[in-house]
Design an enzyme around this catalytic site. Structure first.
Site, mmCIF file in Angstrom:
data_model
loop_
_atom_site.group_PDB
_atom_site.id
_atom_site.type_symbol
_atom_site.label_atom_id
_atom_site.label_comp_id
_atom_site.label_asym_id
_atom_site.label_seq_id
_atom_site.Cartn_x
_atom_site.Cartn_y
_atom_site.Cartn_z
ATOM 1 N N LYS A 8 -11.679 -8.230 3.533
ATOM 2 C CA LYS A 8 -12.501 -8.837 2.155
ATOM 3 C C LYS A 8 -13.611 -8.832 1.901
ATOM 4 C CE LYS A 8 -12.452 -13.550 1.401
ATOM 5 N NZ LYS A 8 -13.866 -13.723 1.012
ATOM 6 N N ARG A 58 -17.712 -16.336 -4.341
ATOM 7 C CA ARG A 58 -19.004 -16.530 -4.131
ATOM 8 C C ARG A 58 -19.564 -14.962 -4.113
ATOM 9 N NH1 ARG A 58 -23.062 -19.221 -2.951
ATOM 10 N NH2 ARG A 58 -24.285 -18.570 -1.178
ATOM 11 N N CYS A 97 -15.977 -20.757 -1.974
ATOM 12 C CA CYS A 97 -15.437 -21.969 -1.230
ATOM 13 C C CYS A 97 -16.366 -23.337 -1.213
ATOM 14 C CB CYS A 97 -14.929 -21.650 0.267
ATOM 15 S SG CYS A 97 -13.442 -20.833 0.285
ATOM 16 N N ARG A 107 -24.586 -24.397 -0.973
ATOM 17 C CA ARG A 107 -24.668 -22.728 -0.794
ATOM 18 C C ARG A 107 -26.074 -22.147 -1.700
ATOM 19 N NH1 ARG A 107 -18.819 -20.367 0.376
ATOM 20 N NH2 ARG A 107 -19.864 -18.655 1.359
ATOM 21 N N PRO A 108 -27.014 -22.219 -1.191
ATOM 22 C CA PRO A 108 -28.143 -21.599 -2.028
ATOM 23 C C PRO A 108 -28.253 -20.224 -2.065
ATOM 24 C CG PRO A 108 -29.025 -22.611 0.147
ATOM 25 C CD PRO A 108 -27.485 -22.993 0.068
ATOM 26 N N ILE A 109 -29.014 -19.728 -3.036
ATOM 27 C CA ILE A 109 -29.286 -18.320 -3.111
ATOM 28 C C ILE A 109 -30.669 -17.932 -2.988
ATOM 29 C CG2 ILE A 109 -26.956 -17.664 -4.080
ATOM 30 C CD1 ILE A 109 -28.414 -17.212 -6.662
ATOM 31 N N ASP A 110 -31.480 -18.979 -2.422
ATOM 32 C CA ASP A 110 -33.027 -18.551 -2.641
ATOM 33 C C ASP A 110 -33.367 -17.399 -2.017
ATOM 34 O OD1 ASP A 110 -32.101 -20.438 -0.308
ATOM 35 O OD2 ASP A 110 -34.113 -20.074 0.467
ATOM 36 N N GLN A 111 -32.709 -16.971 -0.683
ATOM 37 C CA GLN A 111 -32.924 -15.689 -0.139
ATOM 38 C C GLN A 111 -32.765 -14.478 -1.076
ATOM 39 O OE1 GLN A 111 -34.905 -16.052 2.772
ATOM 40 N NE2 GLN A 111 -34.996 -17.942 2.291
ATOM 41 N N ASP A 165 -16.116 -18.577 9.683
ATOM 42 C CA ASP A 165 -14.868 -18.565 9.324
ATOM 43 C C ASP A 165 -13.879 -18.667 10.021
ATOM 44 O OD1 ASP A 165 -16.186 -18.129 6.829
ATOM 45 O OD2 ASP A 165 -15.850 -16.082 6.583
HETATM 46 C C1 UD1 Z 1 -20.571 -15.020 3.752
HETATM 47 C C2 UD1 Z 1 -18.937 -14.994 3.651
HETATM 48 C C3 UD1 Z 1 -18.534 -16.295 4.223
HETATM 49 C C4 UD1 Z 1 -18.909 -16.454 5.602
HETATM 50 C C5 UD1 Z 1 -20.752 -16.497 5.648
HETATM 51 C C6 UD1 Z 1 -21.130 -16.429 7.021
HETATM 52 C C7 UD1 Z 1 -18.679 -13.518 1.686
HETATM 53 C C8 UD1 Z 1 -18.014 -13.536 0.248
HETATM 54 N N1 UD1 Z 1 -18.518 -14.889 2.228
HETATM 55 O O1 UD1 Z 1 -20.993 -16.127 3.004
HETATM 56 O O2 UD1 Z 1 -17.006 -16.242 4.255
HETATM 57 O O3 UD1 Z 1 -18.637 -17.868 5.960
HETATM 58 O O4 UD1 Z 1 -20.833 -15.303 5.164
HETATM 59 O O5 UD1 Z 1 -20.469 -15.461 7.608
HETATM 60 O O6 UD1 Z 1 -18.933 -12.647 2.592
HETATM 61 N N2 UD1 Z 1 -28.318 -19.458 2.863
HETATM 62 C C9 UD1 Z 1 -29.659 -19.872 2.397
HETATM 63 N N3 UD1 Z 1 -30.034 -19.221 1.265
HETATM 64 C C10 UD1 Z 1 -29.324 -17.969 0.695
HETATM 65 C C11 UD1 Z 1 -28.332 -17.812 1.340
HETATM 66 C C12 UD1 Z 1 -27.917 -18.172 2.258
HETATM 67 O O7 UD1 Z 1 -29.986 -21.008 3.034
HETATM 68 O O8 UD1 Z 1 -30.187 -17.670 -0.175
HETATM 69 C C13 UD1 Z 1 -27.799 -20.112 4.079
HETATM 70 C C14 UD1 Z 1 -26.525 -20.817 3.904
HETATM 71 O O9 UD1 Z 1 -26.278 -22.122 3.136
HETATM 72 C C15 UD1 Z 1 -25.820 -20.766 5.085
HETATM 73 C C16 UD1 Z 1 -26.364 -19.702 5.837
HETATM 74 O O10 UD1 Z 1 -27.702 -19.266 4.934
HETATM 75 O O11 UD1 Z 1 -26.160 -22.037 5.692
HETATM 76 C C17 UD1 Z 1 -25.476 -18.300 6.084
HETATM 77 O O12 UD1 Z 1 -25.054 -18.022 4.570
HETATM 78 P P1 UD1 Z 1 -24.541 -16.553 4.291
HETATM 79 O O13 UD1 Z 1 -24.490 -15.779 5.404
HETATM 80 O O14 UD1 Z 1 -25.380 -16.067 3.104
HETATM 81 O O15 UD1 Z 1 -23.066 -16.818 3.665
HETATM 82 P P2 UD1 Z 1 -22.628 -15.869 2.541
HETATM 83 O O16 UD1 Z 1 -23.044 -14.694 2.398
HETATM 84 O O17 UD1 Z 1 -22.523 -17.167 1.343
#
Ligand code: UD1
Length: 431
Positions: free
Chosen positions: A22, A93, A117, A122-126, A305
């Site tokens: 997925k 997501r 979920c 779950r920020p998207i700042d990066q 996961d």
């Molecule tokens: C993806 C997966 C999810 C899995 C996760 C970690 C998908 C759709 N989802 O989620 O199933 O649990 O990878 O393997 O593929 N973070 C920030 N800023 C950002 C982005 C992330 O601080 O801009 C933090 C998150 O809060 C978290 C960490 O980075 O603590 C990892 O998150 P990330 O790898 O981005 O997970 P997702 O892509 O959301």
């Protein structure tokens, strides 16, 4: 509401085919709108998150043709809109991949703020930092993300946290940018390699995916391709732990054993036998499970996961274990449900301290999210008596034919629509 009724006690025995991943399919389907030629994508899992992203790409003008249950053809030459809206997409997501893909292709994208979920903030700042590093402007109007650029130019982007989503989004946005983009501190998950392989098969120039430095040399256009999605590491891991907790013997087929190494290593530590072939892994659990500690980490560490599934297993050992969640801040909500089954688990901060018990008792449970829902099903398969698991729509976001595959391994599980049907299932099974 749909629920599963489960009678515990049967070991899982036999072979199970693993579906496509997925979390690889979602970014690849977003990427599939970027070429103007048709792409054929095979081995898609038939799960609701995939249906949602297909609806989303159709809504902006991509042509989607369903070839069979696991294969689609996508043509992105008619992309006519840059806005993606609606409740269906808010729930997933991976809607954020549409930002990267639309920005990369037409330099404009507006998508509802990504949901997914409920496992903590779950920020998207990066992601935003990455888009800005390529010259895009990003605004956040009323629960939406709007990114636009006159022109995207390659940049040097250092990720402050290792993020799967942000790494893939920067790849998507930069693949047709002018010049070279370098992502440092990139995530290394197999699905990142899969996205890069897909895009490279469309004519992109991406090197280093799977390491922490990814280099993307922008190309002017992408062409059509035929591509097969990799197998789902987490689905495979879930059945492997299913074998462990039910004292079973399961061969997971159509997998890439290398992607499962951290999962296999923990199962071996816990006393299971793990045998590997070219594209299969067999887990035999003939001895009592042993305690251990585990910390979730980005790939190649133990996946977050798989955290609920290993917690269910450690709850059944004859010792104490600690599970530390290092990625998400609120990923232990299912522990209350496990407590209803007799588990002894205390959550302190980002750790769960587990005192193993001899067995779980059947209970009425509710899935709080996708992976935790699957883990509760595993717990119910080991339990004494009947359990029901509500909110299975979470589980069905990511597991294709979950009840049918488990039944194929000898489990007693039925999907029912109402409490009445659930009661009838109990009755029929007992009489
Ligand atoms: C993806 C997966 C999810 C899995 C996760 C970690 C998908 C759709 N989802 O989620 O199933 O649990 O990878 O393997 O593929 N973070 C920030 N800023 C950002 C982005 C992330 O601080 O801009 C933090 C998150 O809060 C978290 C960490 O980075 O603590 C990892 O998150 P990330 O790898 O981005 O997970 P997702 O892509 O959301």
């Amino acid at each position: 509401m749909d629920q599963y009724v489960i009678k515990g006690g049967n070991p899982l025995v036999g072979e199970v085919d693993i579906s496509g991943a997925k979390n690889a399919a979602l970014p690849i389907l977003a990427a599939a709108i970027m070429p103007d030629e048709t792409v054929l994508i095979e081995n898609l899992p038939d799960v609701t998150d995939i249906h949602a992203i297909l609806t989303a790409i159709e809504s902006v003008g991509a042509q989607v043709t369903h070839v069979d249950r696991h294969t689609v053809k996508i043509n992105g030459s008619g992309i006519s809109d840059y806005r993606i809206d609606g409740d269906y997409i808010r729930k997933i997501r991976a809607s954020y991949y549409l930002l990267g893909a639309l920005l990369g292709k037409i330099h404009k994208a507006e998508v509802v703020y990504p949901g997914g979920c409920n496992i903590g903030l779950r920020p998207i700042d990066q992601h935003i930092k990455g888009f800005q590093g390529l010259g895009a402007e990003v605004e956040l109007p009323h629960g939406r993300v709007y990114a636009y650029a006159d022109k995207l130019t390659g940049g040097h982007i250092y990720m402050d946290v290792v993020s799967v989503g942000a790494t893939m989004n920067v790849i998507l946005a930069s693949v047709m940018a002018e010049g070279t983009t370098i992502i440092e501190n990139a995530a290394k998950e197999p699905h990142i390699v899969d996205l890069a392989n897909f895009l490279n098969s469309c004519g992109a120039s991406i090197r280093g995916a799977g390491t922490d430095v990814v280099r993307i040399k922008g190309v002017q256009r992408l062409h059509g391709t035929e591509y097969t999605i990799i197998p789902d590491q987490i689905e495979a891991g879930t059945y492997m732990f299913g074998a462990a907790v039910t004292k079973g013997d399961v061969v997971v087929k159509n997998v890439i054993p290398k992607h499962l190494e951290s999962i296999s290593a923990k199962l071996i530590e816990m006393g299971c036998e793990v045998e590997e072939g070219d594209d299969w892994v067999r887990v035999v659990a003939s001895k009592p499970l042993k305690r251990t500690n585990v910390k979730t980490l980005p790939y190649p560490g133990f996946p977050t996961d798989m955290q609920p599934q290993i917690t269910v297993a450690l709850g059944l050992t004859n010792g104490s274990s600690i599970v530390t969640e290092s990625l998400f801040e609120n990923r232990f909500k299912y522990v209350d449900e496990l407590s209803k089954m007799g588990a002894h688990i205390k959550v302190e901060g980002n750790s769960a301290i587990i005192d193993g018990v001899e067995g779980y008792q059947g209970a009425d449970l509710s899935a709080p999210d996708l992976r935790a829902g699957a883990a509760l099903v595993l717990a119910a398969l080991t339990a004494d008596g009947y359990s029901t698991v509500e909110n299975v729509q979470y589980v069905e976001r990511g597991y294709e034919d979950f009840p049918a595959k488990l039944k194929g391994l000898g489990a007693h599980i039925e999907k029912v629509r109402t409490d009445r049907e659930a009661a009838r299932y109990h009755f029929e099974e007992v009489s």
